[in-house]
Design an enzyme around this catalytic site. Structure first.
Site, PDB file in Angstrom:
ATOM      1  N   CYS A  47      -6.303  -4.961 -25.291  1.00 16.70           N
ATOM      2  CA  CYS A  47      -5.767  -6.146 -24.584  1.00 16.70           C
ATOM      3  C   CYS A  47      -5.019  -5.816 -23.420  1.00 16.70           C
ATOM      4  O   CYS A  47      -4.470  -4.527 -23.362  1.00 16.70           O
ATOM      5  CB  CYS A  47      -4.424  -6.639 -25.598  1.00 16.70           C
ATOM      6  SG  CYS A  47      -3.674  -7.920 -24.771  1.00 16.70           S
TER       7      CYS A  47
ATOM      8  N   CYS B 204      -9.019 -10.838 -19.503  1.00 15.75           N
ATOM      9  CA  CYS B 204      -8.352 -10.984 -20.930  1.00 15.75           C
ATOM     10  C   CYS B 204      -9.157 -10.870 -21.848  1.00 15.75           C
ATOM     11  O   CYS B 204     -10.352 -11.588 -21.769  1.00 15.75           O
ATOM     12  CB  CYS B 204      -7.718 -12.516 -20.935  1.00 15.75           C
ATOM     13  SG  CYS B 204      -7.070 -13.251 -22.481  1.00 15.75           S
TER      14      CYS B 204
ATOM     15  N   SER C 217      -3.976 -14.956 -20.049  1.00 14.02           N
ATOM     16  CA  SER C 217      -3.039 -15.756 -20.665  1.00 14.02           C
ATOM     17  C   SER C 217      -1.700 -15.516 -20.044  1.00 14.02           C
ATOM     18  O   SER C 217      -0.752 -16.537 -20.121  1.00 14.02           O
ATOM     19  CB  SER C 217      -3.018 -15.402 -22.319  1.00 14.02           C
ATOM     20  OG  SER C 217      -2.598 -14.259 -22.513  1.00 14.02           O
TER      21      SER C 217
ATOM     22  N   TYR D  84      -2.594 -16.445 -26.057  1.00 10.99           N
ATOM     23  CA  TYR D  84      -3.934 -16.796 -26.456  1.00 10.99           C
ATOM     24  C   TYR D  84      -4.490 -16.196 -27.803  1.00 10.99           C
ATOM     25  O   TYR D  84      -5.059 -16.884 -28.694  1.00 10.99           O
ATOM     26  CB  TYR D  84      -5.048 -16.573 -25.262  1.00 10.99           C
ATOM     27  CG  TYR D  84      -5.053 -17.070 -24.218  1.00 10.99           C
ATOM     28  CD1 TYR D  84      -4.262 -18.281 -24.041  1.00 10.99           C
ATOM     29  CD2 TYR D  84      -6.191 -17.211 -23.265  1.00 10.99           C
ATOM     30  CE1 TYR D  84      -4.301 -19.167 -22.737  1.00 10.99           C
ATOM     31  CE2 TYR D  84      -6.364 -18.167 -22.157  1.00 10.99           C
ATOM     32  CZ  TYR D  84      -5.458 -19.104 -21.840  1.00 10.99           C
ATOM     33  OH  TYR D  84      -5.316 -19.926 -20.826  1.00 10.99           O
ATOM     34  N   GLY D  85      -3.946 -14.861 -28.098  1.00  8.35           N
ATOM     35  CA  GLY D  85      -4.722 -14.081 -29.115  1.00  8.35           C
ATOM     36  C   GLY D  85      -4.320 -14.525 -30.514  1.00  8.35           C
ATOM     37  O   GLY D  85      -4.905 -14.254 -31.435  1.00  8.35           O
TER      38      GLY D  85
END
Length: 258
Positions: free
Chosen positions: A182, A74, A12, A43-44
């Protein structure tokens, strides 16, 4: 002369650069195209369906670049999209997995904190992994909305302020084992250890890279920093902010002592 294998890495933002750094430690001949979707990051905190569509679009872009395999560098994209995209694409699609398994096996009976994005925390992939390891009670999930974005911005002072109350809470609970779920958070290891020296940090980068290279039939001669690096990379960042290219190169040059 045999041409290098061309692979794509996507994230991302710039978190996946921590995975690219791990690959560059090995004496393997790769041509790597890295795509950071900064305009759509993070994105998370998006719905899983949106993450799937964004990831699919990036993979199609990388396919047009001629890559022969793609690594979703990712955790969020892996959680939301890997299973579906493996059915849609003819080339291999690899993903990330939080290093929960080694953390659990090395710390039987102890609590493990998992720092991850909201999407990674709630997706079925993680729930299955915890169930397989009988780790539902051992894993303390810590959602970190907004933290990846601070790394993308290069705002490490704000990231430290963000982490302080989280680390204090872990200290108060005597939770020393911390899984970084992450790829962005790998760049925060020095900050975490500065404020919580007793923390034992785990991330999935090393295991992912070894699996990737082995699956592609690439013999990994060494992970020593002194080996000659044959692999070459090209950065494509979906951003109008050219300073993020400077940040990306700075992070790739930064030699971690951890």
């Amino acid at each position: 002369m045999k041409r290098p294998l061309k692979i794509g890495l996507m994230d991302s933002g710039i978190g996946g650069l921590s995975v690219l750094k791990e690959i560059l430690k090995y004496n393997v001949d790769l041509e790597i195209v890295y795509y950071g979707d900064l305009k759509n990051s993070p994105y998370g905190e998006k719905p899983a369906s949106t993450v799937l569509e964004l990831t699919r679009n990036v993979c199609h872009f990388l396919l047009k670049e001629g890559v022969e395999a793609i690594l979703l560098a990712c955790n969020t994209a892996t959680s939301a999209a890997a299973e579906t995209l493996r059915k849609e694409f003819e080339i291999p699609i690899f993903g990330m997995e939080p290093a929960i398994k080694p953390a659990i096996l090395q710390n039987v009976g102890k609590k493990i904190a998992l720092l991850a994005t909201p999407v990674t925390q709630k997706e079925e992939k993680l729930q299955r992994l915890k169930k397989e390891l009988n780790a539902e009670e051992s894993i303390l999930g810590v959602s970190c909305p907004g933290l990846a974005a601070l790394v993308d911005e290069g705002n490490f002072e704000a990231a430290e302020r963000y982490l302080l109350p989280i680390l204090k809470d872990l200290k108060d609970q005597n939770v020393e084992n911390v899984v970084l779920g992450c790829t962005h958070y790998v760049f925060l290891k020095p900050i975490i250890l500065k404020n919580y020296p007793n923390a034992i940090l785990y991330d999935g980068n090393l295991g992912t890279v070894k699996h990737l290279l082995n699956s592609l039939g690439l013999k990994t001669l060494s992970a020593d920093q002194t080996v000659s690096r044959k692999s070459v990379y090209r950065l494509i960042l979906n951003t109008n902010n050219n300073s993020q290219y400077d940040l990306a190169e700075q992070l790739l040059r930064l030699e971690s002592k951890i």
